[in-house]
Scaffold this motif. Structure first.
Motif: not given
Ligand SMILES: C[S@@+](CC[C@H](N)C(=O)[O-])C[C@H]1O[C@@H](n2cnc3c(N)ncnc32)[C@H](O)[C@@H]1O
Length: 362
Positions: A272-281, A331-333, A346-351, A355-360
């Motif tokens: 809800x806080x993100x802009x429509x083109x926002x990124x969750x990391x 990642x699956x959970x 949802x994408x896994x972009x780095x590891x 750590x692993x890094x997911x974006x959504x």
């Protein structure tokens, strides 16, 4: 507490011996961690870092410490292979490769900052044993301060190694947005290490870190001032579903998401806080999607599961919902949680090893 005698069966005594050695190695690790904390606190590692062979008296003089204790400490460090001992001259040397891991937090290979974490776990064993019986949680605020210190120091090494050079470039468009100037919120920011790194690299952007733990927020504020980025970073006390911001470009959770009582609610609030083109990391500990895979592939799984028990699982259980993902959720959970909160792609972009890094996208 032992209440029953072991069953009398024919034991493979060789296997018993091998396992006893394994347990001995674990005890060695625990004892050595305490000695590492001493070496860190008193500057013994730092004083050995230039590689000069030193006697216990010379090292004690360099550090203003008591020779008799230093002699015992050096003997233990030699026994565990951290320093080498030369009987001619009775000197001890810290090899440069070991100094890179032990002598300073500034090295990319630094692990010394993790040692106080283990002390912190030991200081909560009674509370934890009680929690095992009751199922109650223990909040981050009720942990020993050594835990707060250690998480900042140890995690910062990983952030310094990867955040700006690997993780930001791995997220499409993120570097350009940060450079042009955007709004970033970090949830569960702790002492703010990753946000301060980002603020140092991207002066046109504005950064806000939220955390429920006031002492951490106060330290984060001091750290931002010391780093010269206070004009663009603000830290405030707030809950993961309490902050009021809207139209935010980027919302990050650094090693925090799995700690939350209600990660679905936290992710939905962020959406809800993100802009429509926002990124969750999300930056999360690297883990497999099942225990067998995690056990086989995560180098520090034994430490991670211990920390998860004492810190992550228990913090989550101390809060409403208490989903208790655990630090090795996988990642699956995490994908399931994000999907339930309404995210798409949802994408896994780095590891890396830790750590692993997911974006959504909202
Ligand atoms: C493991 S620390 C990570 C700190 C920081 N992100 C880092 O990587 O250095 C987890 C943080 O989450 C915070 N936290 C736990 N529950 C929270 C909640 N419900 N809302 C906001 N912050 C929370 C804790 O106070 C703690 O500072």
């Amino acid at each position: 507490m032992t209440t029953t005698a072991p069953r009398a069966t024919a034991l493979d005594m060789e296997q018993v011996g091998r396992f006893a050695q394994h347990v001995g190695a674990m005890l060695t690790g625990g004892a050595t961690t305490a000695m590492m904390v001493i070496g860190d606190r008193t500057g013994l590692y730092a004083a050995l870092a230039d590689g000069t062979p030193l006697t216990s008296a010379q090292l004690a003089r360099r550090t203003g410490t008591a020779e008799r204790y230093v002699r015992e400490w050096l003997a233990q460090q030699a026994a565990v292979g951290f320093v080498t001992y030369n009987p001619d001259g009775e000197t001890f040397t810290l090899p440069p490769e070991h100094a890179a891991v032990l002598a300073s937090d500034d090295s990319p290979a630094a692990m010394i900052g993790a040692a106080p974490l283990i002390s912190g776990l030991h200081r909560r064993t009674e509370e934890m044993a009680r929690a095992f019986r009751t199922g109650d949680g223990i909040s981050w605020a009720d942990q020993d301060p050594a835990v707060w210190e250690s998480i900042e120091r140890f995690f910062r090494v990983g952030y310094r190694n990867s955040l700006l050079t690997e993780w930001v470039p791995a997220v499409e468009g993120l570097h350009a947005r940060l450079e042009a100037g955007c709004r970033v919120i970090d949830v569960g920011t702790g002492r703010g290490a990753p946000l301060i790194l980002l603020a140092g690299a991207y002066p046109a952007s504005q950064f806000t870190g939220y955390d429920v733990h006031r002492p951490s927020v106060e330290v984060a504020t001091q750290r931002a001032a010391a780093a010269g980025v206070a004009d663009r970073v603000r830290f405030a006390v707030d809950h993961c579903h309490g902050y009021p911001d809207r139209d935010v470009d980027v919302i990050t959770f650094f090693d925090t998401f799995h700690d939350l009582g209600d990660p679905v609610g936290a992710a939905a609030h962020a959406r809800r806080a993100l802009a429509p083109d926002g990124i969750l990391l999300l930056v999360e500990p690297r883990a497999g999607d099942d225990l067998a895979t995690t056990l086989a592939t995560v180098p520090l799984a034994p430490v991670s599961f211990a920390a998860s028990t004492f810190l992550c699982t228990s913090n989550s259980l101390s809060q409403a919902v208490g989903l208790a993902l655990g630090s090795q959720a996988g990642e699956a959970r995490l994908r399931e949680v994000l999907t339930e909160a309404g995210y798409r792609t949802v994408r896994r972009v780095a590891e890396n090893d830790f750590n692993m890094v997911l974006t959504a996208q909202p």
